[in-house]
Design a protein around this motif. Structure first.
Motif, PDB file in Angstrom:
ATOM      1  N   ALA A  72       0.832  -1.193   0.062  1.00  0.00           N
ATOM      2  CA  ALA A  72      -0.042  -0.125   0.128  1.00  0.00           C
ATOM      3  C   ALA A  72       0.877   1.320  -0.158  1.00  0.00           C
ATOM      4  O   ALA A  72       0.560   2.241  -0.503  1.00  0.00           O
ATOM      5  N   ALA A  73       1.856   1.128   0.716  1.00  0.00           N
ATOM      6  CA  ALA A  73       2.854   2.365   0.785  1.00  0.00           C
ATOM      7  C   ALA A  73       3.679   2.552  -0.514  1.00  0.00           C
ATOM      8  O   ALA A  73       3.523   3.643  -1.016  1.00  0.00           O
ATOM      9  N   LYS A  74       4.045   1.557  -1.192  1.00  0.00           N
ATOM     10  CA  LYS A  74       4.469   1.755  -2.532  1.00  0.00           C
ATOM     11  C   LYS A  74       3.404   2.182  -3.696  1.00  0.00           C
ATOM     12  O   LYS A  74       3.916   2.982  -4.472  1.00  0.00           O
ATOM     13  N   ARG A  75       2.293   1.519  -3.560  1.00  0.00           N
ATOM     14  CA  ARG A  75       1.369   2.281  -4.539  1.00  0.00           C
ATOM     15  C   ARG A  75       0.914   3.578  -4.184  1.00  0.00           C
ATOM     16  O   ARG A  75       0.920   4.518  -4.995  1.00  0.00           O
ATOM     17  N   MET A  76       0.778   4.314  -2.722  1.00  0.00           N
ATOM     18  CA  MET A  76       0.858   5.815  -2.506  1.00  0.00           C
ATOM     19  C   MET A  76       2.013   6.338  -3.112  1.00  0.00           C
ATOM     20  O   MET A  76       1.804   7.518  -3.632  1.00  0.00           O
ATOM     21  N   LYS A  82       3.269  10.365  -9.533  1.00  0.00           N
ATOM     22  CA  LYS A  82       2.645  10.589 -10.672  1.00  0.00           C
ATOM     23  C   LYS A  82       1.962  11.770 -10.688  1.00  0.00           C
ATOM     24  O   LYS A  82       1.803  12.457 -11.764  1.00  0.00           O
ATOM     25  N   ALA A  83       1.199  12.199  -9.501  1.00  0.00           N
ATOM     26  CA  ALA A  83       0.611  13.301  -9.774  1.00  0.00           C
ATOM     27  C   ALA A  83       1.754  14.601  -9.784  1.00  0.00           C
ATOM     28  O   ALA A  83       1.359  15.620 -10.117  1.00  0.00           O
ATOM     29  N   ARG A  84       2.636  14.373  -8.993  1.00  0.00           N
ATOM     30  CA  ARG A  84       3.967  15.331  -9.242  1.00  0.00           C
ATOM     31  C   ARG A  84       4.355  15.644 -10.829  1.00  0.00           C
ATOM     32  O   ARG A  84       4.572  16.862 -11.076  1.00  0.00           O
ATOM     33  N   GLY A  85       4.338  14.556 -11.573  1.00  0.00           N
ATOM     34  CA  GLY A  85       4.680  14.626 -12.981  1.00  0.00           C
ATOM     35  C   GLY A  85       6.192  14.446 -13.111  1.00  0.00           C
ATOM     36  O   GLY A  85       6.746  14.149 -12.299  1.00  0.00           O
ATOM     37  N   VAL A  86       6.687  14.540 -14.202  1.00  0.00           N
ATOM     38  CA  VAL A  86       8.029  14.084 -14.546  1.00  0.00           C
ATOM     39  C   VAL A  86       9.192  15.346 -14.298  1.00  0.00           C
ATOM     40  O   VAL A  86       8.858  16.355 -14.459  1.00  0.00           O
ATOM     41  N   ARG A  87      10.031  14.975 -13.219  1.00  0.00           N
ATOM     42  CA  ARG A  87      10.818  15.767 -12.890  1.00  0.00           C
ATOM     43  C   ARG A  87      12.327  15.753 -13.819  1.00  0.00           C
ATOM     44  O   ARG A  87      12.578  14.765 -14.417  1.00  0.00           O
ATOM     45  N   ALA A  88      12.974  17.003 -13.738  1.00  0.00           N
ATOM     46  CA  ALA A  88      14.000  17.097 -14.608  1.00  0.00           C
ATOM     47  C   ALA A  88      15.173  16.004 -14.370  1.00  0.00           C
ATOM     48  O   ALA A  88      15.652  15.344 -15.209  1.00  0.00           O
TER      49      ALA A  88
END
Length: 95
Positions: A72-76, A82-88
């Motif tokens: 559950a922690a891994k999924r969170m 994913k919500a943050r989006g791709v970071r540089a």
């Protein structure tokens, strides 16, 4: 709603409202994360560089009666990332 003369077709926003009114809820209750109460903590710890294992262990230490699984922690963690989006720093450019 889309049939008839062009000038009688509802505006885009009205169509969107009608569609959303008939869509099912985003997630069924059984798919809601058991860590949703601690999502802000998970987000903050990710920012500090902690991974899923460390976050799970920290929640076990800090939250009384914590019973969520490591999975559950891994999924969170995946959800928050994913919500943050791709970071540089996550992008690799091949030569």
């Amino acid at each position: 709603m889309l049939e008839g003369p062009e000038d009688e077709v509802p505006e885009l926003e009205a169509l969107k409202e009608q569609i959303q009114a008939h869509l099912p809820s985003r997630l069924p209750p059984q798919q809601t994360s058991s860590l949703v109460l601690w999502q802000q903590r998970v987000d903050a710890w990710l920012t500090q560089g902690l991974g899923p294992r460390a976050i799970h262990e920290r929640l076990q230490l800090e939250v009384e009666d914590f019973s969520a699984s490591y999975s559950a922690a891994k999924r969170m963690v995946q959800q928050v990332r994913k919500a943050r989006g791709v970071r540089a720093e996550e992008v690799a450019i091949p030569w």
